[in-house]
Design a protein around this motif. Structure first.
Motif, PDB file in Angstrom:
ATOM      1  N   ARG A 189       4.057 -29.688  60.544  1.00  0.00           N
ATOM      2  CA  ARG A 189       4.227 -29.037  62.239  1.00  0.00           C
ATOM      3  C   ARG A 189       3.671 -27.738  62.062  1.00  0.00           C
ATOM      4  NH1 ARG A 189      10.901 -31.204  62.372  1.00  0.00           N
ATOM      5  NH2 ARG A 189      10.212 -33.698  62.547  1.00  0.00           N
ATOM      6  N   ASP A 206       4.945 -24.745  67.674  1.00  0.00           N
ATOM      7  CA  ASP A 206       4.811 -24.470  68.674  1.00  0.00           C
ATOM      8  C   ASP A 206       6.206 -24.446  69.106  1.00  0.00           C
ATOM      9  OD1 ASP A 206       2.273 -25.824  68.968  1.00  0.00           O
ATOM     10  OD2 ASP A 206       3.018 -27.668  68.802  1.00  0.00           O
ATOM     11  N   GLU A 207       7.502 -24.557  68.206  1.00  0.00           N
ATOM     12  CA  GLU A 207       8.693 -24.241  68.613  1.00  0.00           C
ATOM     13  C   GLU A 207       8.305 -22.514  68.771  1.00  0.00           C
ATOM     14  OE1 GLU A 207      13.364 -25.705  68.261  1.00  0.00           O
ATOM     15  OE2 GLU A 207      11.865 -25.654  66.509  1.00  0.00           O
ATOM     16  N   ASN A 254       3.708 -27.849  56.105  1.00  0.00           N
ATOM     17  CA  ASN A 254       4.459 -28.338  56.675  1.00  0.00           C
ATOM     18  C   ASN A 254       3.557 -29.490  57.559  1.00  0.00           C
ATOM     19  OD1 ASN A 254       6.222 -29.935  59.127  1.00  0.00           O
ATOM     20  ND2 ASN A 254       7.966 -28.951  57.688  1.00  0.00           N
ATOM     21  N   LYS A 256      11.251 -25.511  64.230  1.00  0.00           N
ATOM     22  CA  LYS A 256      11.105 -26.429  62.863  1.00  0.00           C
ATOM     23  C   LYS A 256       8.990 -26.982  62.994  1.00  0.00           C
ATOM     24  CE  LYS A 256      14.728 -28.536  62.814  1.00  0.00           C
ATOM     25  NZ  LYS A 256      15.905 -30.107  62.957  1.00  0.00           N
ATOM     26  N   SER A 257       8.028 -25.611  63.744  1.00  0.00           N
ATOM     27  CA  SER A 257       7.129 -26.434  64.198  1.00  0.00           C
ATOM     28  C   SER A 257       6.679 -25.438  64.728  1.00  0.00           C
ATOM     29  CB  SER A 257       6.916 -27.282  65.180  1.00  0.00           C
ATOM     30  OG  SER A 257       6.920 -27.035  66.935  1.00  0.00           O
ATOM     31  N   TYR A 275       8.539 -24.291  56.121  1.00  0.00           N
ATOM     32  CA  TYR A 275       7.135 -24.491  56.475  1.00  0.00           C
ATOM     33  C   TYR A 275       6.352 -24.801  56.398  1.00  0.00           C
ATOM     34  CZ  TYR A 275       7.387 -20.156  53.947  1.00  0.00           C
ATOM     35  OH  TYR A 275       7.161 -18.633  53.358  1.00  0.00           O
TER      36      TYR A 275
END
Length: 793
Positions: A301, A259-260, A299, A256-257, A284
């Motif tokens: 994120r 970073d993830e 997105n 979901k991001s 995304y």
């Protein structure tokens, strides 16, 4: 001259009338005639490949094929016109046409019958499209003759005899109107509309909703590999994927991001678990479905998508991204299609009840627009490949008006099954035009005949997590391979886990299913973990010392040990029309006991794989999961006749032609090696290319002569098409106990001139499983020149 038989060479054109009482016209590649108001054409593409075209007299000429890209080659043909039949003969086949019905029979050159049409078995009825026909062709198969293929269908069977199969693309069904027989021939039915295959007391038939002719190709190879080679000669060869794609892939619905996504790769590196690919799924672009599939990172994120890609690359991994054929009505690409009338209108697709429409991939200008947005917004930031989801495409709440919708190539009804072929082809061709420095890799949910030429890896769709579903993946993947499409995989663990395993990774029962599915995944062309409802990363299953974690890592490690073996077989797919995932009938057709085995297969030419598809160590009691790993269970499997086999894990040697039982603790899947095999094992590494592989362990399984060709190249560009690659052939002489390593052929930039091969003769005490050999039987320092090496005195 015998007045009843008239022989001539097909050197000229003209109309011939004989006592056959029919007129027929010579063509450069066969003949044309008319029987019972039906046009019949026999057209040899090669001495072993024949096209048959039948149409009502006066029918419109069939347009060019979407799947077949070959053109007829000049073949030496002769024709014999007899009282009851006309025979066209090549150096490999005889094609006989009945004068009364137009029914055709196919014989190999010595006169053995291969396949015949049923008398009056070509049927035409008015089609639902103006000027079209509904067409059916019936064949008479031999009693007990198994046939395979038809794409991927999750019915849990390999042999398609006695089956009724609707060939219509959807999420978990891949429609390919092609079957092949154990007798060594194949039939490709060249039609893109909804088609039904049926085998029953009336015969085996293809019946299509929309056609202007009965149009099919008969391919004679003599065995499955040669049938597939003929099929690819017609429809295109499969290009070579990047070497890194044969490593391990991690995915989830969805990260979901950025970073993830980056964090997953980092975690694998910290744990020392090999990883080559990460997959970025949907949204995304935005979580507002009006911006569905914008091809842009909207997105918040994902604020720095280029940084995300660069971060993945710096950790020596690769990333592919989800892109769909449908677009929300607030996206720029939607507006571009809308302005040019290139959308499917009220065709209901995913996500349901949103303002999302599918683009007309049949329109070449639409494919140009599609790529222009992908290139500008995604490819330009360094994305390594494409996850083209919903390539059927998703078609929900079907209406008659949808079928009648006019595409660039006619009604949707007429061409629907070819959508994934054309859609993936557009992406492949545009990326090839853009650069030769990065090989095209496309992961697609559906496919059609010829799609192998577009760098496409298929997967089995959004399957449920469950043991019964898991087992059906095996026959589904094998039949797709037998349909000529060599690259396939499934979502390891099943996509939807929530129904059967609501606790997900907190349930040991799911752990067992996932471990067994992952073991199977290690022996598929692509090893990719993916699903929804519960995450699938290895660290979700505990830590080192936990049974599920350890079993997962063991098989990921094994995947990397097999890199040289797998990449060399991938080269055989490209260079020799080979197949990696092989139904047993491909290599052991003489053994009738393998004809219907749907839960075993060969991976490459050496490894026999039998996935464990039943729960053995977990159960349910009072609604809770129980675990018993102490009582070791066994799995039954059949070892094909005609060779002996080595247990990969123990080195035990067994004779073929028997059923055996193999102990299967949770970290062991039955895996056997055919006698005479030569298997190179790569050093364990964290990603493909981390180690240069100057030193390889080479395992030899005695008992028969054998050979293996090791393939190497630059890994991820198209220089191999220019001859920049190298092969080394290994030949084992079992009687003499010698291993000959022949001259290296070819070279490429960065190639290491010298190699060390640590040769191990496998037995019950040495060279088993994942263990480092206790003894190296011969260390060979190879400089590129032929050398005969005595391994066994």
């Amino acid at each position: 001259m015998n007045k009843r038989i008239f022989l001539f060479s097909l050197l000229l054109t003209g109309t011939i009338t004989t006592s056959w009482s029919q007129s027929f016209k010579q063509t450069p590649n066969g003949i044309k005639t008319n029987i019972q108001s039906m046009n019949v054409e026999v057209q040899f593409f090669t001495p072993r490949i024949v096209r048959i075209i039948k149409s009502p007299a006066g029918a419109a000429t069939k347009s060019a094929s979407l799947s077949v890209i070959a053109t007829p080659q000049k073949s030496t043909l002769t024709v014999a016109a007899q009282h009851n039949e006309l025979t066209v003969r090549s150096s490999a086949l005889q094609v006989k046409i009945d004068k009364n019905s137009g029914a055709i029979r196919f014989y190999e050159v010595k006169g053995n019958l291969l396949l015949q049409e049923k008398e009056n078995g070509t049927r035409f009825a008015p089609g639902r499209d103006t000027g079209s026909y509904e067409v059916e062709q019936l064949f008479q198969l031999s009693a007990g003759e198994p046939v395979y293929g038809l794409g991927q269908h999750q019915q849990g069977v390999l042999n398609q005899r006695g089956r009724q199969v609707q060939l219509k693309q959807n999420n978990m069904q891949i429609a390919v109107p092609f079957f092949q027989s154990v007798k060594g021939y194949g039939v490709y039915w060249d039609n893109y509309s909804t088609t039904n295959f049926k085998d029953g007391i009336d015969g085996a038939s293809f019946q299509s909703e929309v056609a202007d002719a009965a149009d099919y190709y008969f391919i004679y190879g003599g065995n499955a590999d040669k049938v597939i080679a003929g099929y690819r000669q017609l429809t295109g060869q499969a290009p070579l994927f990047p070497r890194w794609t044969f490593g391990y892939w991690q995915s989830r619905e969805r990260y979901k991001s950025q970073d993830e996504t980056i964090g997953v790769v980092r975690k694998y590196r910290e744990l020392g678990v090999p990883l080559d690919g990460i997959v970025q799924d949907w949204q995304y672009w935005s979580e507002d479905e009006s911006y569905w599939n914008s091809t842009e990172f909207g997105n918040p994120r994902f604020p720095e998508p280029r940084k995300m890609v660069d971060s993945v690359h710096k950790m020596n991994a690769h990333i592919i991204i989800s892109v769909w054929p449908s677009f929300g009505n607030k996206t720029k690409i939607y507006q571009a299609f809308k302005e040019r009338n290139m959308l499917f209108g009220d065709f209901v697709t995913w996500p349901v009840n949103q303002n999302v429409e599918v683009y007309d991939a049949f329109n070449p200008h639409a494919r140009d627009i599609y790529w222009s947005y992908m290139n500008k917004n995604i490819f330009s930031i360094g994305i390594d490949g494409w996850w083209l989801d919903s390539t059927e495409p998703d078609h929900l709440k079907e209406k008659e008006s949808d079928e009648a919708h006019k595409t660039y190539l006619g009604t949707y009804r007429k061409v629907r099954n070819a959508y994934p072929l054309i859609h993936t082809g557009g992406v492949y061709k545009h990326q090839r035009d853009a650069t030769d420095n990065k090989r095209v890799f496309i992961l697609a949910r559906s496919a059609f005949a010829g799609q192998q030429r577009f760098g496409t890896m298929m997967w089995s769709g959004d399957v449920q997590s469950g043991w019964n579903v898991f087992r059906k993946q095996i026959s589904g993947g094998l039949n797709l391979s037998l349909s000529g499409l060599p690259y396939w995989n499934s979502d390891i663990g099943g996509f939807f886990s929530g129904r059967n395993y609501p606790k997900g990774v907190n349930d040991a029962a799911f752990h067992e299913l996932y471990v067994r599915w992952l073991q199977f995944g290690a022996f598929c062309p692509m090893m990719r973990s993916h699903g929804t409802d519960t995450p699938r990363e290895i660290y979700q299953f505990g830590a080192k010392g936990d049974w599920a974690y350890d079993a997962i890592k063991k098989f990921i490690d094994l995947r990397y040990r097999l890199l040289a073996y797998n990449y060399s077989h991938a080269w055989q797919v490209t260079a020799r029309a080979g197949t990696m995932m092989r139904a047993l009938v491909m290599d052991f057709a003489a053994d009738e006991k393998v004809w219907n085995i749907d839960n075993e297969y060969m991976f490459g030419k050496s490894l026999l794989v039998c996935p464990v598809t039943d729960s053995m160590y977990t159960g349910r009691k009072n609604g809770e999961t129980t675990v018993d790993l102490q009582t070791i269970k066994k799995q039954k499997l059949y070892l094909p006749a005609g060779t002996s086999w080595f247990d990969f894990w123990t080195g035990e040697k067994l004779q073929g032609g028997q059923e055996v039982e193999k102990e299967t603790p949770v970290d062991v899947m039955p895996l056997y090696v055919k006698a005479g095999s030569i298997i190179p094992l790569s050093p364990l590494q964290q990603y493909a290319g981390e180690k240069k592989e100057d030193t390889l362990e080479v395992r030899i399984y005695e008992g028969a002569d054998g050979n293996f060709t090791l393939y190497e190249d630059e890994g991820d560009n198209y220089n191999y098409e220019k001859g920049k690659y190298a092969t080394i052939e290994f030949v084992w002489n079992n009687k003499a106990g010698t291993l000959t390593i022949k001259d290296r052929k070819g070279s490429f930039q960065g190639m290491r001139e010298r190699k060390t091969f640590n040769v191990v003769l496998v037995n019950s005490k040495n060279g088993t499983g994942m263990e480092i050999p206790r003894q190296v039987d011969r260390v060979i320092h190879y400089t590129g020149k032929t050398a005969v090496n005595t391994i066994r005195p």
